[in-house]
Structures are given as structure tokens and as C-alpha cells.
Motif scaffolding. Structure first.
Motif, PDB file in Angstrom:
ATOM      1  N   ALA A   1     -13.133  50.362 -28.702  1.00 42.32           N
ATOM      2  CA  ALA A   1     -13.765  51.086 -29.805  1.00 42.32           C
ATOM      3  C   ALA A   1     -14.173  52.486 -29.360  1.00 42.32           C
ATOM      4  CB  ALA A   1     -14.980  50.312 -30.314  1.00 42.32           C
ATOM      5  N   LEU A   2     -14.741  52.595 -28.169  1.00 40.66           N
ATOM      6  CA  LEU A   2     -15.146  53.902 -27.636  1.00 40.66           C
ATOM      7  C   LEU A   2     -13.936  54.779 -27.340  1.00 40.66           C
ATOM      8  CD1 LEU A   2     -17.852  52.728 -25.052  1.00 40.66           C
ATOM      9  CD2 LEU A   2     -18.286  53.797 -27.274  1.00 40.66           C
ATOM     10  N   GLU A   3     -12.874  54.170 -26.878  1.00 39.60           N
ATOM     11  CA  GLU A   3     -11.693  54.896 -26.412  1.00 39.60           C
ATOM     12  C   GLU A   3     -11.057  55.772 -27.485  1.00 39.60           C
ATOM     13  OE1 GLU A   3      -7.286  55.226 -25.688  1.00 39.60           O
ATOM     14  OE2 GLU A   3      -8.351  54.167 -27.293  1.00 39.60           O
ATOM     15  N   LYS A   4     -11.237  55.398 -28.727  1.00 41.54           N
ATOM     16  CA  LYS A   4     -10.578  56.124 -29.812  1.00 41.54           C
ATOM     17  C   LYS A   4     -11.040  57.579 -29.891  1.00 41.54           C
ATOM     18  CE  LYS A   4      -9.821  51.938 -32.517  1.00 41.54           C
ATOM     19  NZ  LYS A   4     -10.111  51.183 -33.766  1.00 41.54           N
ATOM     20  N   TYR A   5     -12.296  57.841 -29.505  1.00 47.97           N
ATOM     21  CA  TYR A   5     -12.815  59.208 -29.612  1.00 47.97           C
ATOM     22  C   TYR A   5     -13.428  59.724 -28.305  1.00 47.97           C
ATOM     23  CZ  TYR A   5     -12.053  58.381 -34.545  1.00 47.97           C
ATOM     24  OH  TYR A   5     -11.464  58.092 -35.752  1.00 47.97           O
ATOM     25  N   SER A   6     -13.476  58.900 -27.284  1.00 49.47           N
ATOM     26  CA  SER A   6     -14.008  59.332 -25.989  1.00 49.47           C
ATOM     27  C   SER A   6     -12.894  59.940 -25.147  1.00 49.47           C
ATOM     28  CB  SER A   6     -14.596  58.136 -25.222  1.00 49.47           C
ATOM     29  OG  SER A   6     -15.606  57.500 -25.948  1.00 49.47           O
ATOM     30  N   ASP A   7     -13.278  60.838 -24.268  1.00 49.44           N
ATOM     31  CA  ASP A   7     -12.327  61.382 -23.300  1.00 49.44           C
ATOM     32  C   ASP A   7     -12.403  60.633 -21.979  1.00 49.44           C
ATOM     33  OD1 ASP A   7     -11.344  63.814 -24.833  1.00 49.44           O
ATOM     34  OD2 ASP A   7     -13.512  64.115 -24.895  1.00 49.44           O
ATOM     35  N   VAL A   8     -13.588  60.164 -21.640  1.00 43.13           N
ATOM     36  CA  VAL A   8     -13.838  59.389 -20.427  1.00 43.13           C
ATOM     37  C   VAL A   8     -14.806  58.271 -20.792  1.00 43.13           C
ATOM     38  CG1 VAL A   8     -14.748  59.428 -18.059  1.00 43.13           C
ATOM     39  CG2 VAL A   8     -13.586  61.469 -18.981  1.00 43.13           C
ATOM     40  N   ILE A   9     -14.568  57.072 -20.250  1.00 39.81           N
ATOM     41  CA  ILE A   9     -15.507  55.962 -20.428  1.00 39.81           C
ATOM     42  C   ILE A   9     -16.183  55.684 -19.092  1.00 39.81           C
ATOM     43  CG2 ILE A   9     -15.771  53.511 -20.944  1.00 39.81           C
ATOM     44  CD1 ILE A   9     -13.497  53.764 -22.948  1.00 39.81           C
ATOM     45  N   GLU A  10     -17.505  55.703 -19.100  1.00 33.40           N
ATOM     46  CA  GLU A  10     -18.290  55.361 -17.923  1.00 33.40           C
ATOM     47  C   GLU A  10     -18.783  53.922 -18.106  1.00 33.40           C
ATOM     48  OE1 GLU A  10     -22.458  56.653 -15.742  1.00 33.40           O
ATOM     49  OE2 GLU A  10     -21.580  58.002 -17.237  1.00 33.40           O
ATOM     50  N   LEU A  11     -18.455  53.082 -17.160  1.00 35.43           N
ATOM     51  CA  LEU A  11     -18.760  51.660 -17.265  1.00 35.43           C
ATOM     52  C   LEU A  11     -19.732  51.280 -16.164  1.00 35.43           C
ATOM     53  CD1 LEU A  11     -17.923  49.121 -18.902  1.00 35.43           C
ATOM     54  CD2 LEU A  11     -16.179  48.706 -17.153  1.00 35.43           C
TER      55      LEU A  11
ATOM     56  N   THR B   1     -18.604  58.541 -22.576  1.00 36.38           N
ATOM     57  CA  THR B   1     -19.445  57.518 -23.191  1.00 36.38           C
ATOM     58  C   THR B   1     -19.708  56.401 -22.188  1.00 36.38           C
ATOM     59  OG1 THR B   1     -17.457  56.503 -24.147  1.00 36.38           O
ATOM     60  CG2 THR B   1     -18.739  57.980 -25.548  1.00 36.38           C
ATOM     61  N   PHE B   2     -20.951  55.917 -22.170  1.00 38.02           N
ATOM     62  CA  PHE B   2     -21.370  54.904 -21.203  1.00 38.02           C
ATOM     63  C   PHE B   2     -21.801  53.620 -21.896  1.00 38.02           C
ATOM     64  CE2 PHE B   2     -24.836  52.575 -19.283  1.00 38.02           C
ATOM     65  CZ  PHE B   2     -24.406  52.370 -17.979  1.00 38.02           C
ATOM     66  N   ILE B   3     -21.367  52.487 -21.342  1.00 36.10           N
ATOM     67  CA  ILE B   3     -21.930  51.186 -21.689  1.00 36.10           C
ATOM     68  C   ILE B   3     -22.042  50.371 -20.405  1.00 36.10           C
ATOM     69  CG2 ILE B   3     -21.139  51.115 -24.076  1.00 36.10           C
ATOM     70  CD1 ILE B   3     -18.855  49.252 -23.159  1.00 36.10           C
ATOM     71  N   THR B   4     -22.837  49.314 -20.454  1.00 35.52           N
ATOM     72  CA  THR B   4     -22.984  48.413 -19.319  1.00 35.52           C
ATOM     73  C   THR B   4     -21.996  47.268 -19.456  1.00 35.52           C
ATOM     74  OG1 THR B   4     -25.338  48.940 -19.121  1.00 35.52           O
ATOM     75  CG2 THR B   4     -24.580  46.899 -18.083  1.00 35.52           C
ATOM     76  N   ALA B   5     -21.184  47.059 -18.436  1.00 35.85           N
ATOM     77  CA  ALA B   5     -20.219  45.958 -18.468  1.00 35.85           C
ATOM     78  C   ALA B   5     -20.955  44.624 -18.564  1.00 35.85           C
ATOM     79  CB  ALA B   5     -19.359  45.990 -17.207  1.00 35.85           C
ATOM     80  N   GLY B   6     -20.431  43.749 -19.414  1.00 33.64           N
ATOM     81  CA  GLY B   6     -21.008  42.415 -19.549  1.00 33.64           C
ATOM     82  C   GLY B   6     -22.139  42.285 -20.538  1.00 33.64           C
ATOM     83  N   ASP B   7     -22.505  43.376 -21.183  1.00 35.24           N
ATOM     84  CA  ASP B   7     -23.590  43.375 -22.163  1.00 35.24           C
ATOM     85  C   ASP B   7     -23.017  43.265 -23.569  1.00 35.24           C
ATOM     86  OD1 ASP B   7     -25.989  43.763 -23.569  1.00 35.24           O
ATOM     87  OD2 ASP B   7     -25.785  45.953 -23.486  1.00 35.24           O
ATOM     88  N   PRO B   8     -23.365  42.219 -24.339  1.00 34.40           N
ATOM     89  CA  PRO B   8     -24.216  41.085 -23.987  1.00 34.40           C
ATOM     90  C   PRO B   8     -23.454  39.947 -23.314  1.00 34.40           C
ATOM     91  CG  PRO B   8     -23.642  40.953 -26.272  1.00 34.40           C
ATOM     92  CD  PRO B   8     -23.011  42.224 -25.756  1.00 34.40           C
TER      93      PRO B   8
ATOM     94  N   VAL C   1     -25.744  52.083 -25.891  1.00 35.53           N
ATOM     95  CA  VAL C   1     -26.251  50.791 -25.410  1.00 35.53           C
ATOM     96  C   VAL C   1     -27.232  50.199 -26.421  1.00 35.53           C
ATOM     97  CG1 VAL C   1     -27.574  49.674 -23.568  1.00 35.53           C
ATOM     98  CG2 VAL C   1     -25.849  51.394 -22.998  1.00 35.53           C
ATOM     99  N   LYS C   2     -28.008  51.069 -27.070  1.00 36.36           N
ATOM    100  CA  LYS C   2     -28.950  50.614 -28.094  1.00 36.36           C
ATOM    101  C   LYS C   2     -28.219  49.957 -29.267  1.00 36.36           C
ATOM    102  CE  LYS C   2     -33.234  50.403 -29.577  1.00 36.36           C
ATOM    103  NZ  LYS C   2     -34.241  49.596 -28.838  1.00 36.36           N
ATOM    104  N   ILE C   3     -27.041  50.490 -29.606  1.00 37.92           N
ATOM    105  CA  ILE C   3     -26.244  49.899 -30.680  1.00 37.92           C
ATOM    106  C   ILE C   3     -25.818  48.483 -30.301  1.00 37.92           C
ATOM    107  CG2 ILE C   3     -23.998  50.041 -31.832  1.00 37.92           C
ATOM    108  CD1 ILE C   3     -24.388  53.094 -31.841  1.00 37.92           C
ATOM    109  N   ILE C   4     -25.427  48.299 -29.043  1.00 37.98           N
ATOM    110  CA  ILE C   4     -25.042  46.958 -28.586  1.00 37.98           C
ATOM    111  C   ILE C   4     -26.243  46.019 -28.632  1.00 37.98           C
ATOM    112  CG2 ILE C   4     -24.222  45.647 -26.583  1.00 37.98           C
ATOM    113  CD1 ILE C   4     -22.518  48.115 -25.864  1.00 37.98           C
ATOM    114  N   GLU C   5     -27.405  46.538 -28.266  1.00 35.61           N
ATOM    115  CA  GLU C   5     -28.631  45.733 -28.343  1.00 35.61           C
ATOM    116  C   GLU C   5     -28.895  45.288 -29.779  1.00 35.61           C
ATOM    117  OE1 GLU C   5     -33.468  46.246 -27.680  1.00 35.61           O
ATOM    118  OE2 GLU C   5     -32.099  47.676 -26.746  1.00 35.61           O
TER     119      GLU C   5
END
Length: 254
Positions: free
Chosen positions: A30-40, A12-19, A227-231
Motif C-alpha cells: 500500500a505504501l509502495e504505490k506513492y513512496s519512493d523509499v520504504i523504511e521498515l 515512509t516508515f512502519i514497524t515490521a510485524g505490527d500488528p 504507524v498511528k493509522i495501523i494502531e
């Protein structure tokens, strides 16, 4: 190699610092609970590989004052809670500006597991690869649908974590369907590559995940949809990120 975890993976990918940098740790947990790898993603002023959704996330993060040092700090904080692999996604400019060896060392000291430098050509990656090997950082290189077999072998050899298969021509962004090109590339990569292969760009739904895993993908990368969810949800995005990640992970399990 730190990616000794059972496939198929949900990356799963998100942009650091957003927003805002203060929120990223909560989103990662939140992502970590079901992700195997987090891409930041490290926010960058000219994210040429990314579509409008992630471009806007980069803008929001930079507007909030996010610096590379903040990203390393966020990873250090995350390491107090989780040992899940964290892959930094960056463009080469921040790496070059800091100094390749120094950048990779700082990433390793922060607890980063691997790195993707999107615009660094394989042919010019010698210094970067040496620094990653020296400091114990895994590497990920990208392959496109038109990547020749010989180059795919070279990408596989240079990638110590996984090979990132781009599902389409163009930039990142959620799509309704995974194009046939993606399945053609996946079939070819599974024949050639010795490392795990993960498919990204356009993957946004549980159905996409199920289709790709059934076709042989060792993992999928989901970015723009998150990322759209964060937006949309801003500082209140964590709960919704967890919900959609849980659903996507169910797709990995078929």
C-alpha cells in the motif's frame, strides 16, 4: 549505490510485524504505490529513539512473535512485487547478537537496500561499514540540530544512501509544526553534505512536506503518522495508508 532515484523522496516508515507479521507485506505494498523509499523497523524491546506511538508498535509486533528472520522474509516477499528501495531501521543489539557480517549478509540476501542502525556511534561503526560495503548495502547515519559541522561532514562521508536529519531534540512522534531548528539544520546540511539529505522526526502532514521540500530537503521521512493509522485501523489499515501516502507525495511535488 541503489538510491539513484529522482528527488525529492517520500520515505515512509512502519514497524515490521505490527500488528502481525502476516500483515506487513500488504501494508508495504500500500505504501509502495506513492513512496519512493520504504523504511521498515525491526521491532526491539527498548526503542529509545522512538516516542510512544512507535514504542507501542514495537510492543505489538513483539507480542505477535515477530523475529528478525520474519523481517528478512517479509522483504524477500516484497521483492517479488517491487524494486523500490527498502531501508531497515534497527538498533545495534540485534545486529551484534547475530554477528555484524552475518546480519548484513542476510539483509542483502533478502533484498534490503540500506540500513539505519540508530544507536551505533559513527566512531564505532568500522566493522558495520565494512560489512555494508562488502555486501552492497547502503548506509544512513543521523544528524541532530546540535551536530557540529565537522561531524556532519563525517556523517555525510559515512552515509552512502542519504543523511537523515533529525528535526528536533527528543524522540519520534507526529507534531503540529516543524520547528525552526529543523530548517536551520537543513540549511547547514545542504551547504556541507554531498549526499541527499532527508528530514524526519515530527513530519506528519502534507504541509510539513511542502515546507521542507521548498526549503531544500531532498526527502522527508514520515513514520509515526503512518504507524498511528495501523494502531487505529489494525488489519484494515492498508487502504488508509495508501490514501495518506498519496497526499504526502503530492506535498513532495509542491
Amino acid at each position: 549505490m541503489v538510491f539513484e532515484i529522482e528527488t525529492p523522496w517520500l520515505v515512509t516508515f512502519i514497524t515490521a510485524g505490527d500488528p502481525h507479521p502476516k500483515l506487513t507485506l500488504d501494508f508495504m505494498l500500500a505504501l509502495e504505490k506513492y513512496s519512493d523509499v520504504i523504511e521498515l523497523g525491526i521491532p526491539f524491546s527498548d526503542p529509545v529513539a522512538d516516542g510512544p506511538t512507535i514504542q507501542k508498535a514495537n510492543y505489538r509486533a513483539l507480542k505477535a512473535g515477530t523475529k528478525v528472520s520474519d523481517v528478512f522474509s517479509i522483504v524477500r516477499q516484497f521483492r517479488e512485487h517491487s524494486d523500490k528501495p527498502v531501508v531497515l531501521m534497527t538498533y545495534y543489539n540485534p545486529v551484534y547478537a547475530k554477528g555484524v557480517d552475518e546480519f548484513v549478509k542476510l539483509a542483502a540476501d533478502a533484498g534490503v537496500s540500506g540500513m539505519i542502525v540508530v544507536d551505533l556511534p559513527l566512531e564505532e561503526s568500522g566493522e558495520y561499514l565494512a560489512a555494508c560495503e562488502k555486501h552492497g548495502i547502503d548506509t544512513v547515519f543521523l544528524a541532530a540540530p546540535n551536530t557540529p559541522d565537522e561531524r556532519l561532514r563525517a556523517i555525510d562521508e559515512a552515509s552512502s544512501a542519504f543523511v537523515y536529519l533529525i528535526s528536533l531534540y527528543g524522540t519520534t512522534g507526529a507534531r503540529e509544526k516543524i520547528p525552526p531548528l529543523a530548517f536551520d539544520l537543513l540549511k547547514r546540511a545542504k551547504r556541507i553534505c554531498t549526499k541527499p539529505v532527508c528530514v524526519g522526526f515530527g513530519v506528519s502532514k502534507r504541509e510539513h512536506v511542502e515546507e521542507l521540500v521548498k526549503a531544500g530537503a531532498d526527502g522527508v521521512v514520515v513514520g509515526s503518522a503512518l504507524v498511528k493509522i495501523i494502531e487505529e485501523y489494525g488489519e484494515n489499515a492498508a487502504e488508509r495508508l495508501e490514501e495518506i501516502t498519496r497526499e504526502l507525495k503530492r506535498g513532495c511535488k509542491g
